[in-house]
Design a protein around this motif. Structure first.
Motif, PDB file in Angstrom:
ATOM      1  N   PHE A   1       0.825  -1.199   0.000  1.00 41.73           N
ATOM      2  CA  PHE A   1       0.000   0.000   0.000  1.00 41.73           C
ATOM      3  C   PHE A   1       0.859   1.249   0.000  1.00 41.73           C
ATOM      4  O   PHE A   1       0.418   2.310  -0.406  1.00 41.73           O
ATOM      5  CB  PHE A   1      -0.917   0.006   1.231  1.00 41.73           C
TER       6      PHE A   1
ATOM      7  N   TYR B   1       2.747   4.600  20.752  1.00 45.46           N
ATOM      8  CA  TYR B   1       1.803   4.061  19.791  1.00 45.46           C
ATOM      9  C   TYR B   1       2.538   3.379  18.656  1.00 45.46           C
ATOM     10  O   TYR B   1       3.571   3.846  18.217  1.00 45.46           O
ATOM     11  CB  TYR B   1       0.902   5.167  19.221  1.00 45.46           C
TER      12      TYR B   1
ATOM     13  N   SER C   1      -0.820  -1.551  14.432  1.00 49.96           N
ATOM     14  CA  SER C   1      -1.254  -2.914  14.723  1.00 49.96           C
ATOM     15  C   SER C   1      -1.409  -3.726  13.442  1.00 49.96           C
ATOM     16  O   SER C   1      -1.329  -4.951  13.477  1.00 49.96           O
ATOM     17  CB  SER C   1      -2.565  -2.918  15.500  1.00 49.96           C
TER      18      SER C   1
ATOM     19  N   GLY D   1      -1.349  -0.464  19.927  1.00 51.75           N
ATOM     20  CA  GLY D   1      -1.490  -0.624  18.490  1.00 51.75           C
ATOM     21  C   GLY D   1      -2.643   0.208  17.973  1.00 51.75           C
ATOM     22  O   GLY D   1      -3.727   0.208  18.542  1.00 51.75           O
ATOM     23  N   VAL D   2      -2.378   0.936  16.916  1.00 50.66           N
ATOM     24  CA  VAL D   2      -3.449   1.652  16.247  1.00 50.66           C
ATOM     25  C   VAL D   2      -3.471   1.150  14.814  1.00 50.66           C
ATOM     26  O   VAL D   2      -2.425   0.924  14.213  1.00 50.66           O
ATOM     27  CB  VAL D   2      -3.197   3.176  16.270  1.00 50.66           C
ATOM     28  N   ASN D   3      -4.662   0.978  14.297  1.00 47.99           N
ATOM     29  CA  ASN D   3      -4.765   0.352  12.988  1.00 47.99           C
ATOM     30  C   ASN D   3      -4.774   1.395  11.884  1.00 47.99           C
ATOM     31  O   ASN D   3      -5.650   2.235  11.815  1.00 47.99           O
ATOM     32  CB  ASN D   3      -6.047  -0.468  12.950  1.00 47.99           C
TER      33      ASN D   3
ATOM     34  N   PRO E   1      -3.247   6.757   9.087  1.00 45.55           N
ATOM     35  CA  PRO E   1      -3.938   8.000   9.446  1.00 45.55           C
ATOM     36  C   PRO E   1      -4.376   7.998  10.901  1.00 45.55           C
ATOM     37  O   PRO E   1      -4.262   9.014  11.600  1.00 45.55           O
ATOM     38  CB  PRO E   1      -5.171   8.003   8.526  1.00 45.55           C
ATOM     39  N   ALA E   2      -4.835   6.820  11.365  1.00 44.77           N
ATOM     40  CA  ALA E   2      -5.296   6.755  12.745  1.00 44.77           C
ATOM     41  C   ALA E   2      -4.144   6.976  13.711  1.00 44.77           C
ATOM     42  O   ALA E   2      -4.288   7.632  14.746  1.00 44.77           O
ATOM     43  CB  ALA E   2      -5.957   5.408  13.013  1.00 44.77           C
TER      44      ALA E   2
ATOM     45  N   THR F   1      -3.977   9.882  16.373  1.00 45.03           N
ATOM     46  CA  THR F   1      -3.930   9.580  17.800  1.00 45.03           C
ATOM     47  C   THR F   1      -2.777  10.300  18.481  1.00 45.03           C
ATOM     48  O   THR F   1      -2.933  10.889  19.553  1.00 45.03           O
ATOM     49  CB  THR F   1      -3.775   8.068  18.013  1.00 45.03           C
TER      50      THR F   1
ATOM     51  N   LYS G   1      -3.461  13.910  18.931  1.00 42.17           N
ATOM     52  CA  LYS G   1      -4.431  14.277  19.959  1.00 42.17           C
ATOM     53  C   LYS G   1      -3.911  14.036  21.371  1.00 42.17           C
ATOM     54  O   LYS G   1      -4.451  14.552  22.339  1.00 42.17           O
ATOM     55  CB  LYS G   1      -5.711  13.460  19.768  1.00 42.17           C
TER      56      LYS G   1
ATOM     57  N   ASN H   1       4.909  10.784   3.792  1.00 44.65           N
ATOM     58  CA  ASN H   1       3.762  11.510   3.273  1.00 44.65           C
ATOM     59  C   ASN H   1       2.532  11.448   4.163  1.00 44.65           C
ATOM     60  O   ASN H   1       1.480  11.945   3.805  1.00 44.65           O
ATOM     61  CB  ASN H   1       3.434  11.106   1.827  1.00 44.65           C
ATOM     62  N   SER H   2       2.662  10.842   5.341  1.00 45.44           N
ATOM     63  CA  SER H   2       1.575  10.964   6.301  1.00 45.44           C
ATOM     64  C   SER H   2       1.877  12.047   7.306  1.00 45.44           C
ATOM     65  O   SER H   2       0.990  12.647   7.888  1.00 45.44           O
ATOM     66  CB  SER H   2       1.368   9.663   7.076  1.00 45.44           C
TER      67      SER H   2
END
Lengths: 287, 333, 328
Positions: C51, C172, C175, C200-202, C205-206, C210, C213, C224-225
């Motif tokens: 991806f 973080y 995941s 873990g964050v899936n 972008p999340a 996270t 915040k 690029n994120s």
């Protein structure tokens, strides 16, 4: 003493009724909430381009394009799957009622159908995947159609079976008395009588198939182009939503919401449409 | 001798004039009936074999891992490191169990109340208004539920429920807030509860409809309130059905993949609190199918997970379906 | 029965309309007709894989089709693992592999070239209470190791050298199975994604969201994120803490990245360590020929222009030459 017991039970009744109405409001309210959320977030990003174009290069970074590939792909997938399920399911339902009736096998088959109905789509997807590997089929429109047909089959047969059972026995007996074979009764009398049921079943199955992601995840692949061949991968709306939400670009995520809105609108049209159509078609049945 | 005569052994049949033109003879029609019967019978018994075929296919694909790993390492194992050959499913099994349990706990009471309301109290106008609402709720695709969960429920958990729990419910371990994201079992449970609600409501409604009105009238006649009637007459009469309906709802919740995947956090960890992120079995399969063929035994592991899911759901389904079939006499919609 | 027939009739009309509509769309040429007699390339190129490269591949496919309208592309995601599997199985022509190719894969016939560079950056919240001190001091590779892999450092105070500040670090990680996590793990002294600690964050972008915040959060993500290609700066809410790359205890100018250009520059010239910088590779089964070869050649020459706009890093001239030589 008696008066106290009276008020206590009345109080309990009032409380229970209050809770019931509250639950009712919560459940029906969630429908409103869901639709509201999807509309509010999806509508702003829903442009004409979204439904009339496929993704162009750079779509996943915020550039031009739309989800026409997914819309058409989903329509093909669900259409093909429903057609296949109908071809297998209609004879199944007819046979179930005309020949098996309430016999032992009939009960086995009905139990199996109910059990199949409860199998989650991810298991169908996993099974479809093993099937694909076994027969050498790649991720493609065809594989997706086969798995969706498997998924939709129990739903459609149940729906059709329900309607057949409601058919007045007199009709069948009158036809038999006039010399029809059971096959002719099935094909000419029963099918006509249960036409609203068949249409409902088709729309029910179609609605289920177009919204399902877990089964097509393994089997239909994904592509940015509109499918032109059964053996090529195809996009689908649920996966389009999923993939767009997974990008880091807010513009693309907004388009994901718009795609979800498109999917919801399609499903709403089908759901409402099925009510209207079956109402209309009831004209042709004998009560 | 023509074919009519052959079929019936009566001379002169073929010469009958009153047969409509173009209509095949009786013998032909009977033959068609026989052929159709044979063909359709094969199709009709397909469902019975389909269940077996699906199960066997998954067993065959999962066999490599069943053979080489002990139950202790797989089902009860806690270590999930596929590249190193550790396939411990316990975090995923407990994740699934927690999310389903939360969803059912949230859903049972409201669904019971709503179906009781529809069956005992509501007048038919209300019932006909409720039906399309429930049908629509049931028709909404899971991915849209997931989007709703992302946009509405996760922020709700993050900004409202978690601070609340941190402040007022600090001591309770099951409500401990160990991570601040809002993704987690509670969010998954809420979304799942709304998803299975229409199904449970319609099953329970059908069950309550089987209770004969005479019983209710008798109870009311001796002075009970409607609520007392419900508690003491209606519910006890169909208690097995209620349980079966709930179990069936739970089996639907177990298998839901996409909506839960989008809000549950997807972290490999045995949960200790409802605010923890978890990784249910369906999410495991869906997230990692792409890597299936590139790591040895991964495909067997994932398809084994699918098998576990299937077996549990089959058991739940078969038992509750049998109970419900017996109670309802016919099937339910 | 006329309703049945009319129903079937309208369905078939709708279907054929649909078919013709899409048939038209698929066949209509994109861009102008090629100059007379120069274009003989036609066919379909199928791609699948990571991806991380997917958005870029769609851009390349689109631009290549503009030049050669008779070449069509079918691009799928699915992850680097799937890309490799599909390529080796002959199911696709090109696999997008966002990691190094393993020897075992080469033994099975994988041929690969590097086509772009990408990098994973650490991120903290812009609301971090100790941001000023962090910016002054920087974070070294050893610090990251102790935060992300061994867990020895648990508070922000420990990071900046003030143990009395007991604000916990909220770590973080990703995941879902991804190249970015693998790269970050390799940089932080681990071996693979599973070695990273943290909640873990899936999805990327999340994760960025996270960390942004959570004032006490720390995480990592792709170039690029973190950097918004349209503004040229980091996405609102998240910043890249200065990295003490050479470990000398101070932050130099080329160790603090606030704009896309700065980040891209250090990755391109090699100042930024690899890992977590990595080459994005394209793999084929055996040496590529025909339209695939033409496409790959184009990517390594004209195609490089589109990379920076998209938030990827061009290959240096030397790296380009190396890849091109491999293709000959």
């Amino acid at each position: 003493m008696i008066r106290r017991r009276w008020t206590r039970s009345r109080l309990a009744e009032a409380v229970a009724k209050g809770l019931m109405i509250a639950s009712f409001v919560v459940v029906t309210g969630s429908l409103g909430l869901i639709l509201w959320t999807v509309i509010v977030r999806g509508l702003p990003a829903l442009t004409w381009d979204m439904i009339s174009q496929s993704p162009k290069g750079g779509y996943y970074m915020g550039k031009a394009g739309g989800v026409l590939n997914a819309i058409i792909g989903s329509l093909y997938l669900a259409g093909g799957g429903t057609l296949l399920a109908l071809i297998v399911g209609l004879p199944m339902a007819l046979y179930l009622e005309t020949y098996l009736g309430d016999s032992e096998w009939g009960r086995y088959v009905r139990l199996s159908l109910d059990v199949l109905w409860g199998i989650p789509s991810i298991v169908y997807g996993a099974f479809g995947f093993t099937l694909m590997l076994a027969i050498g089929l790649r991720a493609s429109l065809l594989a997706g159609i086969i798995v969706l047909a498997l998924l939709e089959l129990p739903i459609m047969v149940r729906a059709m079976d329900e309607v057949i059972r409601l058919m007045p026995l007199d009709l069948e007996q009158a036809a038999l008395a006039l010399g029809s074979t059971k096959l002719e009764v099935a094909l000419r009398v029963v099918t006509r009588q249960m036409l609203p049921g068949i249409v409902t079943a088709i729309l029910l199955g179609f609605g289920r198939g177009i919204g399902d992601a877990a089964s097509v995840l393994f089997t239909a692949g994904y592509t940015d182009r509109i499918p032109t061949s059964l053996l090529r991968p195809t996009a689908s709306l649920p996966l389009a939503v999923f993939f767009q939400l997974a990008t880091p670009y807010p513009a693309v995520q907004e388009r994901g919401y718009a795609s979800a809105l498109i999917l919801t609108i399609i499903v709403l049209i089908i759901s409402l449409g099925s009510r209207l159509i079956s109402g209309r078609l009831n004209r042709y049945t004998i009560k | 001798m023509g074919d009519q005569e052959k079929a019936f052994g009566i001379k002169g049949l073929d010469k009958r004039e009153d047969r409509p033109k173009g209509r095949p003879s009786v013998a032909v029609r009977l033959k068609q009936d026989q052929n159709a019967r044979r063909a359709f019978s094969i199709i009709a018994v397909l469902p019975v074999f389909l269940i077996a075929i699906i199960t066997v296919a998954l067993v065959v694909r999962a066999w490599p891992i069943i053979g080489t790993h002990t139950l202790k390492d797989t089902v009860f194992g806690v270590v999930w490191k596929p590249e190193q050959g550790s396939f411990g499913f316990w975090p995923f099994i407990t994740g699934t169990a927690w999310v389903t349990a939360v969803a059912m706990l949230l859903a049972i009471l409201p669904c019971l109340l709503v179906s009781l309301y529809l069956s005992e109290y509501a007048h038919s106008a209300m019932r006909s208004a409720a039906k399309p609402v429930l049908d629509l709720l049931a028709a909404i695709p899971p991915v849209v539920y997931g989007v709703w969960g992302l946009l509405a429920i996760v922020p709700f958990v993050q900004n409202t429920l978690e601070p609340f729990s941190k402040r007022w419910l600090k001591g309770i371990p099951i409500l401990a807030v160990n991570q601040p994201t809002g993704f987690g079992i509670l969010a998954g449970g809420i979304v799942l509860a709304v998803m299975v609600a229409p199904f449970i409501i319609s099953v329970l409604y059908e069950i309550f409809s089987t209770v004969p009105d005479d019983l209710r009238h008798a109870s009311l006649a001796v002075g009970a309130t409607r609520w007392q009637t419900i508690r003491n007459v209606v519910i006890p009469k169909v208690l097995p059905g209620i349980v079966a309906g709930i179990v069936l709802g739970a089996s639907r919740a177990l298998g839901e993949t996409i909506a839960v995947l989008m809000v549950v956090g997807n972290v490999v960890k045995v949960p200790t609190s409802v605010f923890d992120a978890a990784y249910p079995l369906p999410a495991l399969i869906a997230n990692n199918y792409g890597d299936m063929m590139s790591i040895p035994l991964y495909d067997a592991a994932l398809l084994g997970a699918a098998l576990v899911l299937l077996v549990v759901i089959l058991i739940f389904n078969v038992i509750s379906t049998l109970v419900l079939q017996r109670l309802l006499g016919r099937r339910w919609t | 029965m006329w309703t049945k027939t009319s129903l079937l009739f309208s369905i078939s009309i709708a279907f054929s309309l649909l078919l013709s509509a899409c048939g038209g769309a698929a066949v209509s040429p994109q861009g102008q007709a090629p100059a007379a007699g120069t274009d003989q390339l036609n066919g379909t190129i199928t791609v699948s894989g990571a991806f991380a490269l997917y958005p870029m591949m769609t851009v390349w496919a689109d631009e290549f089709t503009k030049l050669h309208p008779a070449v069509q592309f079918d691009v799928q995601g699915g992850g680097a693992g799937k890309g490799m599997t599909d390529t080796l199985a002959g199911a696709v022509d090109i696999g997008m592999i966002s990691r190094t190719i393993k020897p075992a894969e080469e033994a099975q016939g994988a041929f690969w070239i590097a086509v772009a560079k990408d990098a994973v950056f650490p991120i903290v919240s812009a609301k971090n209470p100790m941001l000023a001190e962090l910016t002054a001091k920087g974070m070294s590779q050893e610090t990251f190791k102790k935060i992300f892999v061994t867990g020895e450092i648990k508070t922000w105070g420990q990071v900046i050298g003030k143990p009395e500040a007991t604000d916990e670090i909220h770590v973080y990680t990703r995941s879902d199975s991804c190249g970015a996590a693998d790269q970050w793990a390799l940089f932080s002294g681990g071996k693979a994604q599973a070695d990273l600690l943290g909640i873990g964050v899936n999805g990327e972008p999340a994760l960025v969201d996270t960390v942004g915040k959570d004032p006490l959060g720390i995480g990592y993500s792709n170039l690029n994120s973190v950097f918004d290609s349209s503004t040229g700066k980091t996405v609102p809410g998240a910043v890249v803490p200065p990295m003490d790359i050479n470990g000398n205890g101070t932050v130099e100018a080329n160790e603090y990245y606030q704009t896309t250009d700065e980040a891209v520059k250090v990755v391109a010239d090699g100042t930024y360590p690899s890992p977590p910088a990595r080459f994005e590779n394209l793999a084929t089964k055996g040496k590529p020929k025909g339209i695939v070869l033409a496409f790959l050649n184009w990517i390594l020459t004209d195609g490089q222009q589109s990379l920076e706009q998209a938030g990827y890093v061009k290959l240096t001239a030397a790296q380009q030459a190396e890849s091109l030589a491999k293709l000959k």
